[in-house]
Write an enzyme that holds these catalytic residues in place. Structure first.
Site, PDB file in Angstrom:
ATOM      1  N   ALA A  79       0.784  -1.148   0.023  1.00 44.42           N
ATOM      2  CA  ALA A  79      -0.060   0.006   0.129  1.00 44.42           C
ATOM      3  C   ALA A  79       0.687   1.399   0.084  1.00 44.42           C
ATOM      4  O   ALA A  79       0.373   2.156  -0.579  1.00 44.42           O
ATOM      5  CB  ALA A  79      -1.148   0.134   1.310  1.00 44.42           C
ATOM      6  N   ASP A  80       2.100   0.999   0.679  1.00 53.92           N
ATOM      7  CA  ASP A  80       2.762   2.411   0.596  1.00 53.92           C
ATOM      8  C   ASP A  80       3.109   2.814  -0.746  1.00 53.92           C
ATOM      9  O   ASP A  80       3.505   4.079  -0.725  1.00 53.92           O
ATOM     10  CB  ASP A  80       3.977   2.337   1.502  1.00 53.92           C
ATOM     11  CG  ASP A  80       4.051   1.121   2.659  1.00 53.92           C
ATOM     12  OD1 ASP A  80       2.884   0.509   2.760  1.00 53.92           O
ATOM     13  OD2 ASP A  80       4.939   1.305   3.423  1.00 53.92           O
ATOM     14  N   ALA A  81       3.161   2.101  -1.670  1.00 56.90           N
ATOM     15  CA  ALA A  81       3.880   2.328  -2.963  1.00 56.90           C
ATOM     16  C   ALA A  81       2.789   3.396  -3.817  1.00 56.90           C
ATOM     17  O   ALA A  81       3.080   4.156  -4.286  1.00 56.90           O
ATOM     18  CB  ALA A  81       3.537   1.072  -3.983  1.00 56.90           C
TER      19      ALA A  81
END
Length: 738
Positions: free
Chosen positions: A188-190
């Site tokens: 998700a950080d991407a």
């Protein structure tokens, strides 16, 4: 204390030694940004909305404190694991995002000087050159936002070249036509690190390929990680299984992971055009997450590391919380969230964050780098927490103003004076000592400026020239056909779904290889765009509405015909005469004549063909009447150009029973795939064949007797069909009249 800023006066790559002197931006000038600002009064009253000046003072304080702390750290040769010093990795890059936005609104140039020094030190490059997976790593693209900011403010072409080269390399993989078990953006950080950089590259250059490719991969990630019933994201797919559960055995929803997503959505939407197909998907996602996040806020105004299991990690955590304050305030400021509903949540969150700004000016209670909730100490800090605190402060400041529109414009260009004042100047070599040597050095530099060739003298544009927005009249969908003497007598026709072209007599004399093949234009708007695209010398460049990247060459293109005789295709040249019969309404109709052409030495053939394209259809209906100096039946071959590239040879489907031939082209690295279909009367089909350039469907035709067939096209980056399967299902559903 060792200070990394001394590298501004050198090109050394070794860690800075403690014995080095006070850092300088230019010889003899101390770097003022190394000193943190005095601590302002930080608002911890959840019922109070700070003034613009109060919020920006908090942002300036935290930014200057963080920069001073970064400057106090030795500079490591490898930047991958740096957590608190200047670096090109994601940890530092997420601080630069906030600092760059602050530099837009700050009267103090020192933050911009620092950011320029960082970019200069890393030569405007990105990490990850070692392998394919590292070349695709979203974390290493995060610093691209800094380079885009500096390019937008300065217009220096070299600032953007390394980043753009990496994104150009990534686009075919993000835009891959077939689904894969693995994702490029698998965590998700991407969604905070890379998509905003790609969307912004499209906004800056006018080339939509970056935005389109990012949109495809964003949706893939959401399909895997978004949990609709919770209105939250899992950090990655590991958190679906039984081995990654909280103390109650439920799924773990990490605060910072969802913060990355909400913050990434805000930054993404700042660059996505208002008329971009599918934009509403992201607005809806943001508006679904916002109320869920608001209801998970704790009594101290913050959010816990594990959103649905606050008891396991009851301590304050600021890195996720700062994202929520930023994103919710951003949503209010841009008219996506209701002010009355969310302002109390934002104010409580802002007060909660300020309660954890440490005496040294850094944001405390920030969970360390990782992939899931862990316990956090009050003194834990992270560059990402400081950077997002700054973003939140700017949005808090903007709550004192009016609603802002989307997308946001890029920042205005800086004056030459501002650029000079905020660009570190390397010092002269240490050998330049004394007045005489200094004078020689000045003369050398003057000669360098005078004698070096400057490519700017050519006036070469540094980005794609963009289309002017269409007028309200131009945006009306309609079916049009036009004879184009300005384009060597082409005939252009299009409706709300497709666009095509055939070639006329002037081009025949100018380009002898041209013939009677049919051209396909890739289109992603509902209104006519071909004439708008042809205003530019290079209409093969995508400026947001579509382009012509199909190569007809000597082939049949998409549905051109010829006579099949003695295992050879005999074709006409360009059309000779034309008649436009209807244009500008619900249907475009025209007809053309093709002069006689030889079929070996046995006969001559000539043709009249009628074309009709109604609104709402991907198919042009063509009625051909072939005449000949012999009454014997003809075997007519209707063709589709073959295509081969690094992605393969595409997919050809032949269906004699239903009179269909379909070809899905191999994906073009920059523009995706075109699908083409030919529909004919099954009763006329003799079979299929091919030559060096074309796939062919064969029909038995009587001279002088009209016959009808249909040609259709689709583009996977257009508005209607994103996959081969969707297009071929649509084609199979057609019931044409012959």
């Amino acid at each position: 204390m060792p200070l990394i800023a001394s590298l501004l006066a050198t090109t050394a790559l070794a860690p800075v030694a403690q014995a080095q002197t006070t850092p300088v931006l230019s010889p003899g000038v101390e770097a003022e940004w190394l000193t943190a600002r005095p601590r302002p009064a930080l608002d911890t009253d959840p019922s109070h909305l700070p003034s613009r000046a109060e919020a920006l003072a908090a942002a300036e304080y935290v930014a200057s404190s963080q920069i001073a702390a970064m400057a106090g750290e030795p500079l490591a040769l490898s930047t991958g694991s740096n957590l608190s010093q200047m670096s090109s990795n994601w940890v530092a890059a997420t601080f630069y995002v906030g600092a760059a936005r602050l530099a837009r609104v700050s009267d103090d140039p020192e933050t911009l000087r620092f950011l320029t020094a960082v970019a200069e030190h890393y030569n405007y490059s990105v990490r990850g050159a070692r392998s394919g997976p590292t070349m695709l790593n979203a974390d290493d693209i995060a610093i691209g936002d800094l380079y885009e900011e500096l390019y937008s403010r300065r217009g220096q072409e070299g600032v953007l070249i390394p980043l753009r080269a990496r994104l150009d390399w990534q686009v075919p993989y993000l835009n891959r036509p077939t689904e894969t078990p693995e994702l490029v953006w698998w965590w998700a950080d991407a969604l905070y690190m890379a998509p905003p950089v790609l969307a912004r590259m499209s906004a800056i250059t006018g080339d939509p390929k970056y935005l389109i490719a990012a949109d495809k991969e964003w949706r893939r990630t959401a399909e895997r990680l978004w949990v609709p019933e919770e209105r939250l994201f899992l950090r990655d797919e590991r958190f679906k299984d039984e081995n990654h559960r909280d103390a109650s055995g439920d799924r773990i929803y990490w605060s910072r992971a969802n913060g990355w997503v909400m913050g990434g959505l805000a930054r993404w939407l700042e660059s996505v055009p208002a008329n971009f197909t599918g934009r509403q998907f992201y607005v809806d996602m943001f508006q679904q997450m916002a109320p869920r996040i608001a209801e998970l806020q704790q009594s101290d105004g913050l959010w816990r590391a594990s959103l649905l299991d606050p008891e396991s990690y009851p301590e304050a955590e600021t890195s996720g919380s700062a994202f929520y304050v930023y994103a919710l305030a951003w949503g209010v400021n841009h008219g996506l969230l209701d002010r009355a509903t969310y302002l109390p949540v934002i104010q409580r969150g802002w007060a909660g964050l300020n309660a954890h700004v440490l005496p040294n000016g850094l944001v405390g209670a920030a969970q360390k780098t990782g992939d899931q909730p862990v316990s956090t100490q009050p003194t834990d800090t992270g560059l990402y927490a400081s950077g997002t605190y700054i973003l939140a402060a700017i949005e808090i400041a903007d709550l004192n103003g009016s609603t802002q529109s989307l997308p946001e414009a890029e920042p205005a260009r800086d004056s030459a004076e501002v650029i000079a004042a905020t660009t570190p100047t390397p010092p002269a070599p240490v050998t330049v000592v004394g007045p005489e040597e200094q004078a020689r050095r000045q003369a050398e530099m003057a000669a360098t400026r005078a004698l070096a060739y400057d490519p700017a003298a050519l006036g070469r544009p540094s980005s794609i020239e963009r289309l002017t927005p269409p007028t309200a009249e131009e945006q009306v969908p309609r079916a049009v056909a036009r004879f184009a003497p300005d384009r060597f007598d082409d005939i252009l026709w299009e409706n709300d779904r497709v666009a095509h072209r055939i070639y006329g007599p002037t081009l025949q004399g100018r380009e002898p290889p041209s013939g009677s093949g049919i051209d396909v234009w890739a289109k992603r708007v509902r209104y006519p765009f071909m004439d708008r695209q042809l205003r530019f010398p290079s209409y093969h460049v995508d400026r947001g509405e579509g382009l012509d990247y199909y190569d007809v060459g000597r082939g049949r293109g998409a549905g051109g015909l010829g006579v099949w005789y003695d295992n050879k295709l005999w074709t006409s040249r360009n059309f000779a005469t034309y008649r436009i019969e209807e244009t500008g309404g619900d249907e475009a109709r025209f007809s053309v004549d093709y002069n006689p052409w030889p079929v070996d030495v046995v006969r001559r053939v000539w043709e009249t063909r009628e074309f009709s394209l109604p609104m709402g259809s991907n198919f042009t209906r063509m009625t051909s009447t072939l005449q000949s100096d012999s009454p014997e039946p003809l075997i007519v071959a209707i063709g589709i150009n073959k295509r081969t590239n690094a992605a393969g040879t595409g997919f050809i489907t032949r269906d004699q029973e239903h009179g269909r031939m379909m070809f899905w082209e191999p994906s073009d690295p920059g523009h995706g795939s075109l699908g083409i279909a030919i529909l004919v009367d099954p009763a006329m089909v003799e079979g299929f064949t091919q030559d060096a350039e074309n796939y062919l469907i064969l029909l038995r035709v009587t001279p002088g007797v009209p016959f009808t067939y249909y040609m259709g096209s689709a583009w996977d980056q257009g508005l209607d069909f994103s996959t081969r399967e969707a297009w071929e299902t649509f084609v199979a559903s057609q019931s044409p009249e012959f």
